[in-house]
Design a protein around this motif. Structure first.
Motif, PDB file in Angstrom:
ATOM      1  N   GLU A 175       0.832  -1.187   0.000  1.00 33.08           N
ATOM      2  CA  GLU A 175       0.000   0.000   0.000  1.00 33.08           C
ATOM      3  C   GLU A 175       0.872   1.244   0.000  1.00 33.08           C
ATOM      4  O   GLU A 175       2.104   1.160   0.052  1.00 33.08           O
ATOM      5  CB  GLU A 175      -0.909  -0.007   1.247  1.00 33.08           C
ATOM      6  N   HIS A 186      -1.141  -2.013  -8.945  1.00 31.19           N
ATOM      7  CA  HIS A 186      -2.171  -2.153  -7.921  1.00 31.19           C
ATOM      8  C   HIS A 186      -3.265  -3.089  -8.368  1.00 31.19           C
ATOM      9  O   HIS A 186      -4.186  -3.365  -7.621  1.00 31.19           O
ATOM     10  CB  HIS A 186      -2.780  -0.796  -7.591  1.00 31.19           C
ATOM     11  N   LEU A 191      -4.525  -6.459  -8.899  1.00 31.37           N
ATOM     12  CA  LEU A 191      -4.137  -7.797  -8.471  1.00 31.37           C
ATOM     13  C   LEU A 191      -4.292  -8.826  -9.580  1.00 31.37           C
ATOM     14  O   LEU A 191      -3.465  -9.721  -9.720  1.00 31.37           O
ATOM     15  CB  LEU A 191      -4.944  -8.219  -7.248  1.00 31.37           C
ATOM     16  N   SER A 232      -5.494 -14.712  -3.814  1.00 32.94           N
ATOM     17  CA  SER A 232      -5.651 -13.270  -3.676  1.00 32.94           C
ATOM     18  C   SER A 232      -6.024 -12.873  -2.253  1.00 32.94           C
ATOM     19  O   SER A 232      -5.634 -11.806  -1.783  1.00 32.94           O
ATOM     20  CB  SER A 232      -6.673 -12.764  -4.679  1.00 32.94           C
ATOM     21  N   VAL A 279      -4.034 -10.005  -0.195  1.00 28.91           N
ATOM     22  CA  VAL A 279      -4.624  -8.787   0.362  1.00 28.91           C
ATOM     23  C   VAL A 279      -4.380  -8.740   1.871  1.00 28.91           C
ATOM     24  O   VAL A 279      -4.065  -7.683   2.425  1.00 28.91           O
ATOM     25  CB  VAL A 279      -6.138  -8.723   0.048  1.00 28.91           C
ATOM     26  N   LEU A 284      -8.098  -1.172  -2.416  1.00 20.44           N
ATOM     27  CA  LEU A 284      -6.654  -0.970  -2.414  1.00 20.44           C
ATOM     28  C   LEU A 284      -6.336   0.368  -3.046  1.00 20.44           C
ATOM     29  O   LEU A 284      -7.179   0.986  -3.691  1.00 20.44           O
ATOM     30  CB  LEU A 284      -5.971  -2.097  -3.190  1.00 20.44           C
ATOM     31  N   SER A 301      -7.544   1.831  -6.580  1.00 20.35           N
ATOM     32  CA  SER A 301      -8.710   1.049  -6.983  1.00 20.35           C
ATOM     33  C   SER A 301      -9.847   1.944  -7.437  1.00 20.35           C
ATOM     34  O   SER A 301     -10.781   1.494  -8.076  1.00 20.35           O
ATOM     35  CB  SER A 301      -9.180   0.200  -5.805  1.00 20.35           C
ATOM     36  N   SER A 358      -7.846   3.075   4.526  1.00 18.23           N
ATOM     37  CA  SER A 358      -7.261   1.744   4.342  1.00 18.23           C
ATOM     38  C   SER A 358      -7.106   1.040   5.694  1.00 18.23           C
ATOM     39  O   SER A 358      -6.655  -0.089   5.763  1.00 18.23           O
ATOM     40  CB  SER A 358      -5.927   1.824   3.599  1.00 18.23           C
ATOM     41  N   ARG A 394     -12.984  -1.795  -6.546  1.00 15.18           N
ATOM     42  CA  ARG A 394     -11.888  -2.547  -7.144  1.00 15.18           C
ATOM     43  C   ARG A 394     -11.829  -2.217  -8.632  1.00 15.18           C
ATOM     44  O   ARG A 394     -12.865  -2.232  -9.307  1.00 15.18           O
ATOM     45  CB  ARG A 394     -12.101  -4.047  -6.943  1.00 15.18           C
ATOM     46  N   ILE A 403     -12.023  -7.796   3.377  1.00 11.73           N
ATOM     47  CA  ILE A 403     -10.861  -8.373   2.697  1.00 11.73           C
ATOM     48  C   ILE A 403     -11.305  -9.339   1.611  1.00 11.73           C
ATOM     49  O   ILE A 403     -10.797  -9.320   0.491  1.00 11.73           O
ATOM     50  CB  ILE A 403      -9.934  -9.073   3.710  1.00 11.73           C
ATOM     51  N   ILE A 459     -12.472  -7.383  -1.336  1.00 12.82           N
ATOM     52  CA  ILE A 459     -11.390  -6.738  -2.081  1.00 12.82           C
ATOM     53  C   ILE A 459     -10.656  -7.760  -2.932  1.00 12.82           C
ATOM     54  O   ILE A 459     -10.295  -7.512  -4.071  1.00 12.82           O
ATOM     55  CB  ILE A 459     -10.393  -6.052  -1.108  1.00 12.82           C
ATOM     56  N   ALA A 460     -10.464  -8.949  -2.353  1.00  9.54           N
ATOM     57  CA  ALA A 460      -9.656  -9.955  -3.027  1.00  9.54           C
ATOM     58  C   ALA A 460     -10.446 -10.783  -4.021  1.00  9.54           C
ATOM     59  O   ALA A 460      -9.867 -11.467  -4.853  1.00  9.54           O
ATOM     60  CB  ALA A 460      -9.025 -10.879  -1.991  1.00  9.54           C
TER      61      ALA A 460
END
Lengths: 321, 509
Positions: free
Chosen positions: B40, B200, B202, B231, B235, B290, B293, B456, B472, B491, B494-495
């Motif tokens: 990050e 950034h 993923l 992932s 993350v 992230l 994003s 974050s 994302r 999480i 995000i992943a």
């Protein structure tokens, strides 16, 4: 395929041709070799100085000192010839060494002290003018057989026109300038500097030597313009050539260079100088117009070119695939 | 293994005044490897890159290139050693031709002059190896960013030829250009080049990289082979949260009620894809995602910093104009930006001047706020927000980060906003001020103000949000409501890959 980067140059050339054609319709004599020859002779010193200014402006800088350097060189030569028995060529060599070192010094200050060129060359302008006044406040006449020899040697064109030594010198300076700008590593570095100093640095452009070189060339050519001016007027006067730097800037901009740097043409500057000379010639032919009209027309032309460049920039900022 | 290691950095340290930017970081790049470097903001990625390329001098540690100790003194030196870098914003000159850009300083010469024909031919031949058939005598600026990016890579490889560092190369490319770029990277990898790839995105990292190194807070967290990690673990590593930590919201039942603000199909091309968002009075909406994003882009589009180009915004069913920050402020919006130092405070002005700034702007220059009123206002906020030192005439740059943040909050509170956007309100401030700002957010929402908070710090979001939107790849991908808000769920969202886990599908856009 036509490249858009030559558009400003083409526009300038077009304006010159149209302007000349209009003048010709009214005064057919304006196209005689006599007038053309004089156009070169009368604008030789401005043209030579403007070549140096083109390099400076392409690099994103400005040189305000050249008018003063021209005057200083003229006075220096006149005083040396009046008070010593040195040959003029030797004196010319001295004058060029001084003016080139003076330019190099300003370039060094600009690079190493990270000072804006405007301020540094403004100081140079006062300094050179002051030095000229220290040598003499009066106009010093030059009487030397070498001067008479140079002034009387010329190439006769058909129709009675003359390409004088100084007119030819200007053309040579332009040719050398074109090759230097567009066909050497130094020239490429000058353009790179105008495109962005930080990026140039990351790309490995030698900033110090390029910056110093640019202002040394400008100083050298201002000195050469001073010699030309001295041959043209047969005198040295410390208050001569006031504001020539502004005429040179105008010629460079009319010639298609961007004042923000990164783009320009030595050949365009030649046309810029000729356009300015043409306006003056027209006024002389007319006989009733005041000489201020030169300034007014140049002012209008500058506006037109600035607006035109803005247009080109906007067109260029929309990149294609 | 050691003989195939192209670049080995061991125990790299780098300190900035008051900050340990890198501490004992190890990094190993093999020949023929694409190595993703992740972390990050402030994790130390760019500091590490700059140490490798000589832009910074490291304070400790060794860098070995092909087993030889190197010590690049600047980027040029690194380039000569074989380490080339290409940045997100292409560092080439638009006013030179493509060929000149590629060959500057090493142009082919003939008779003392540049052989332009040969220069154009050489660069054209070089680019055609990359599948790029273009006229290299044209200006660089006449080509798209994607093409310029490839030209920059071709130049870097031609100059350096051992290590290629790509700093967010895909950030300004469209998907076709990304595909083309990845094709080229795979070819270069087959040629034995070592490539460091910072991104950034993923899915791009999983697509292209062989090895992943994660940094956090200047420390090496882990370096693993890409096919040995998923992932979610990634993350977790980047954000520093363990799954399964019991971290749930207290805001179980917030009645959503009538929306105060509603945004429909609101978006800005290349910044944030159109999204729908309703915000009720007194509601705190958190935004998680992230870096890069689209979370800051969401805030900036809402506040008119970058004007939206699609959709409408309604304030209690009335369409409102949000095309400029001024228009947003006129609708009683407030915005505390992420980059406090550059976009928030005006360092040389006093605390008082910083506080009244937005209020004065709202009144217009013709109606200056009387000094007595300014002082009263400042006194009130300095006391209410506990700003220290209490001297309102002190230049704000002398205050600590937390107090600066409170001054900016005071600036907006003075305008009596109904909707306040906070982008990373707790970044870079100490723990005590941290807690105070969180308390402040809660008390503001109790008073009926609506807030949008980007952070974050996931536990922070969990603590005060009634709703969390997950962003994302420039898209609002999930909405987590009420009791479902937990760091785990965030999480996971995000992943998550294109297949959305069921428990975050609720309200997913």
């Amino acid at each position: 395929m036509m490249q858009s980067r030559y558009l400003p140059l083409i526009a300038t050339a077009l304006i010159f041709v149209i302007a000349y054609a209009l003048c010709y319709l009214q005064y057919p004599n304006i196209l005689s070799t006599r007038v053309v020859g004089n156009l070169f002779t009368d604008n030789a010193f401005l043209g030579i100085a403007a070549v140096g200014m083109t390099f400076v402006i392409i690099s994103g800088g400005i040189d305000l000192s050249i008018g003063s350097v021209i005057a200083f060189t003229g006075v220096f030569i006149a005083a040396m010839l009046a008070n010593t028995s040195l040959h003029p060529l030797l004196v010319f060599g001295l004058a060029l060494t001084i003016s080139a070192s003076f330019g190099a010094m300003m370039g060094g200050i600009i690079h190493y002290l990270q000072m804006p060129p405007f301020v540094v060359t403004l100081a140079g302008m006062f300094l050179a003018r002051g030095m000229a006044l220290v040598i003499s406040t009066e106009s010093i006449p030059v009487k030397h057989e070498f001067y008479t020899f140079i002034q009387e040697s010329f190439y006769r064109l058909p129709g009675g026109g003359r390409i004088t030594t100084i007119g030819a010198l200007m053309l040579i300076v332009f040719i050398v300038g074109i090759l230097l700008a567009h066909r050497t590593k130094f020239g490429a570095n000058v353009f790179a500097l105008g495109g962005g100093i930080q990026t140039s640095k990351l790309m490995g452009v030698p900033l110090a030597s390029t910056t110093i070189g640019i202002y040394a060339i400008s100083g050298f050519l201002a000195g050469l313009a001073g010699i030309t001016f001295s041959l043209y007027t047969s005198a040295g006067y410390s208050l001569a050539a006031v504001g020539v730097e502004l005429d040179a800037i105008a010629a460079v901009v009319i010639g298609g260079a961007l004042l923000t740097g990164g783009s320009g043409f030595i050949a365009g500057t030649l046309i810029g100088v000729l356009i300015m000379g043409l306006i003056q010639t027209y006024i002389i032919f007319d006989g009733t117009l005041s000489s201020w009209w030169t300034k007014i027309v140049i002012g209008i032309l500058l506006f037109v070119f600035i607006i035109m460049q803005k247009g080109f920039l906007l067109a260029a900022s929309a990149p294609k695939k | 293994m050691l003989n195939s290691s192209l670049l080995v950095a061991t125990n790299i340290d780098k300190n900035f005044p008051g900050v340990k930017a890198l501490s004992q970081v190890n990094f190993t790049l093999q020949a023929g490897q694409i190595h993703a470097l992740l972390g990050e903001n402030g994790a130390g990625k760019s500091t590490l890159i700059k140490c490798l390329t000589g832009a910074y001098r490291r304070d400790g540690g060794d860098i070995l290139l092909l087993g030889k100790n190197i010590n690049p003194k600047d980027t040029l030196d690194a380039q000569k050693l074989g380490i080339g870098t290409v940045y997100q914003e292409v560092n080439l000159l638009g006013n030179l031709s493509v060929a000149e850009n590629m060959m500057i300083g090493r142009q082919p010469m003939r008779w003392g002059m540049i052989n332009v024909k040969e220069m154009n031919r050489y660069s054209k031949a070089l680019l055609s190896q990359y599948g790029l058939e273009i006229d290299t005598s044209l200006l660089l600026s006449s080509y798209s960013i994607g093409v310029q990016q490839i030209i920059a890579i071709a130049r870097a490889v031609d100059l350096s030829g051992k290590v290629l560092i790509l700093d967010e190369p895909t950030a300004s490319l469209d998907s076709a250009e990304v595909k083309m770029l990845f094709g080229i990277l795979r070819k270069l990898k087959d040629r034995g080049l070592g490539i460091v790839f910072i991104s950034h995105f993923l899915d791009q990292v999983f697509d292209i990289s062989d090895q992943i190194t994660v940094l956090r807070n200047g420390q090496l967290i882990e370096s693993v082979a890409t096919d040995e990690i998923d992932s979610i673990d990634l993350v977790t590593m980047m954000l520093g949260y363990e799954l399964g930590e019991e971290n749930k919201t207290k805001h179980y039942n917030h009645s959503q009620g009538e929306p105060l603000l509603s945004f429909t199909d609101f978006g800005k091309r290349q910044k944030i894809n159109p999204f729908n968002l309703n915000i009720a009075k007194g509601e705190v909406v958190g935004i998680a995602g992230l870096l890069g994003s689209g979370r800051t882009e969401t805030a900036e589009t809402l506040f008119g910093v970058t004007a939206h180009d699609s959709g409408v915004a309604k304030l209690q069913d009335k369409v409102i104009d949000l095309s400029t920050p001024r228009a947003a402020i006129a609708n009683r919006f407030g915005f505390c930006p992420e980059d406090r130092k550059n976009d928030g405070i005006i360092g040389d002005l006093s605390v008082r001047e910083n506080i009244i700034l937005a209020l004065q702007a709202q009144r217009g220059w013709a109606k200056p706020l009387p000094l007595s009123e300014q002082k009263k206002l400042c006194e009130h906020y300095i006391k209410a927000l506990d700003i220290r030192p209490t001297d309102p005439e002190k230049p704000i740059r002398l205050l600590s980060g937390g107090n600066q943040q409170k001054v900016i909050l005071a600036r907006w509170l003075a305008t009596n906003p109904q909707f306040l956007i906070l982008d990373e309100p707790t970044r870079g401030i100490d723990v005590g001020a941290h807690a105070e700002i969180i308390r402040l957010i809660e008390s503001l929402c109790d008073k009926g103000m609506s807030l949008l908070v980007i952070s974050s710090e996931l536990d922070e979001l969990v603590a005060y949000s009634h709703r969390v939107i997950v962003v994302r790849e420039h898209q609002h991908v999930a909405e987590i409501i009420g009791a479902d808000i937990s760091t785990d769920n965030i999480i996971n969202a995000i992943a998550a890959n294109s297949v959305e886990p069921e428990y975050v599908l609720k309200g997913a856009i």
